[in-house]
Design a protein around this motif. Sequence first.
Motif, short mmCIF file in Angstrom:
data_model
loop_
_atom_site.label_atom_id
_atom_site.label_comp_id
_atom_site.label_asym_id
_atom_site.label_seq_id
_atom_site.Cartn_x
_atom_site.Cartn_y
_atom_site.Cartn_z
N PHE A 1 -25.60 -77.25 -41.21
CA PHE A 1 -26.84 -76.45 -40.57
C PHE A 1 -26.64 -76.58 -39.25
O PHE A 1 -25.95 -77.52 -38.35
CB PHE A 1 -28.41 -76.73 -40.95
N SER B 1 -31.32 -74.13 -36.13
CA SER B 1 -32.39 -73.76 -37.04
C SER B 1 -32.17 -75.77 -37.15
O SER B 1 -32.43 -76.37 -36.74
CB SER B 1 -31.31 -74.23 -38.39
N ARG C 1 -36.32 -80.11 -40.96
CA ARG C 1 -34.90 -80.71 -40.83
C ARG C 1 -34.90 -82.42 -40.28
O ARG C 1 -36.16 -82.17 -39.56
CB ARG C 1 -34.21 -80.68 -39.53
N ASN D 1 -34.01 -73.26 -46.18
CA ASN D 1 -32.43 -73.55 -45.52
C ASN D 1 -31.55 -73.41 -45.80
O ASN D 1 -30.31 -72.87 -44.96
CB ASN D 1 -33.48 -75.23 -44.35
N HIS E 1 -29.64 -70.14 -44.34
CA HIS E 1 -27.72 -70.29 -43.34
C HIS E 1 -26.99 -69.89 -43.57
O HIS E 1 -25.76 -69.15 -43.10
CB HIS E 1 -27.80 -72.50 -43.79
#
Length: 511
Positions: A173, A177, A181, A272, A276
């Motif tokens: 990633f 972002s 996370r 995500n 991504h």
Amino acid sequence: MMHGGGKSDSAIVAVKPTNKAGRPAAESVEPRAEAKGNADQQSMRRAQDRESVSQALERIRQAARQRKKERFTTLLHHISTEQLRTAFFELKRSAAPGVDGRRWQDYGADLESNLAELHDRVQRGAYRALPSQRRYIPKSDGRQRPLAVAAIEDKIVQRAAAAVLNAIYEEDFLGFSYGFRPKRSQHDALDALIVGITSTSVNWILDADIRSFFDSVDQSWLVRFVEHRIGDKRIIRLIRKWLKAGILEDGVVTVSENGTGQGSVISPLLANVYLHYCFDLWAERWRRREATGNVIIVRFADDIVVGFEHESDARRFWEAMRERLQEFSLTLHPDKTRLIEFGRYAVANRKQRGLGKPETFTFLGFTLLCGQSRKGHFLLKRKSRCDRMRVKLQKIKQELRRRMHQPIPEQGKWLKRVVTGYFAYHAVPTNSHALIAFHYHVTDLWRRSLRRRSQKDRTTWKRITRLVNDWLPKPVILHPWPNQRFAVRHPRWEPSARIGLARICAGGAQQ
């Protein structure tokens, strides 16, 4: 563009099995002579689990870091009994039950036997995902947000799988972002955005809103994106099971080709992964190759803010982004996606053209606006969103009515938890007026609630002020200035750190 899904099998990674991966669940028949001994044994077991799981995940991280383009073909054995037990204890204990009706406490009553049986089903492919229970929570605009509440075993397996997959994807990633996370929060995203706007030549802000993102994700594209890095067909099969399990609402199970089930444990990671490949990699490439000036990007899940030095760059990016997202079944909300003039020079530039103050935009619960410091310098100000504060106060009012006849100490303890939690998020620099207003309104609601307990009640402002001083935290700033925390989280010691600062601020720490 990443259309193919990267399914080449030429690069294969087989990660070493976890320690104690095949250990039988013998703990379920351990003697239970003393409660204290049991507590010590459980605590020791959990500590051993964390160590074992941590070592296994670290090996996966190292492999992912060293071999960026290779696919992991043997991952399922990492969903061990230890990993499942760790996942269970990480779940929220008060969470609503799914379609199975089993709560955290129910499953934990015979935990070792349940985990051993669940692990066996997962490893031999007999595990079946149950439909998620549809529930709704109110939004600040009065609408309802649909959530998918999974069954307890689905939550456990999803969290275990997410931990394994996170070890891989955290090496892939990009820095800008921030959503869902590890070791990254809303405040980290806000810090990166504010530092980027205040320390670079940002004059335009594209506030992008993806319409119904979690319901619009194309599941076939999602699986192809996952297969870029995951070659273990058993893990892919697990993900397909969760995607195809469906939603139970009003006694009817609905299965769709789109969506990831917002609210499920695995959903944030899958979201995500999707963004991504369909946005992050493309946006980073566009910034390097197409932009003529500075560009900063901050994404928290499906909330995207992009800052530009030049208006022409902003409009080209906006159009290209709209086309890019459409290729993957996503659309920008036409009413909520805006391009506004914003930044250090926005006030002066608009004044020269005879225009009013710069517009504001919202991000992660705050309204951001162009302001000035006491010395007359540009200061990006944050204040709590008024609509969300009203919703919060309304909930407090309703709960105070329910607690009206409780003893004052009980009411005070509850209000202290509520106000402390609100301040923990909103007590940021430049937001003191909103904190004072929230504190005042809570005080007034408490005073009114006490006065309703009896027609003879004489709760005056003097008395409620004493109670508030005894129970409620004061409205003070708790968070540091964004540039201070950002510098600590993302130190830059290299001589060229101040050159190209926009790149750093746009994405935080580039791994």
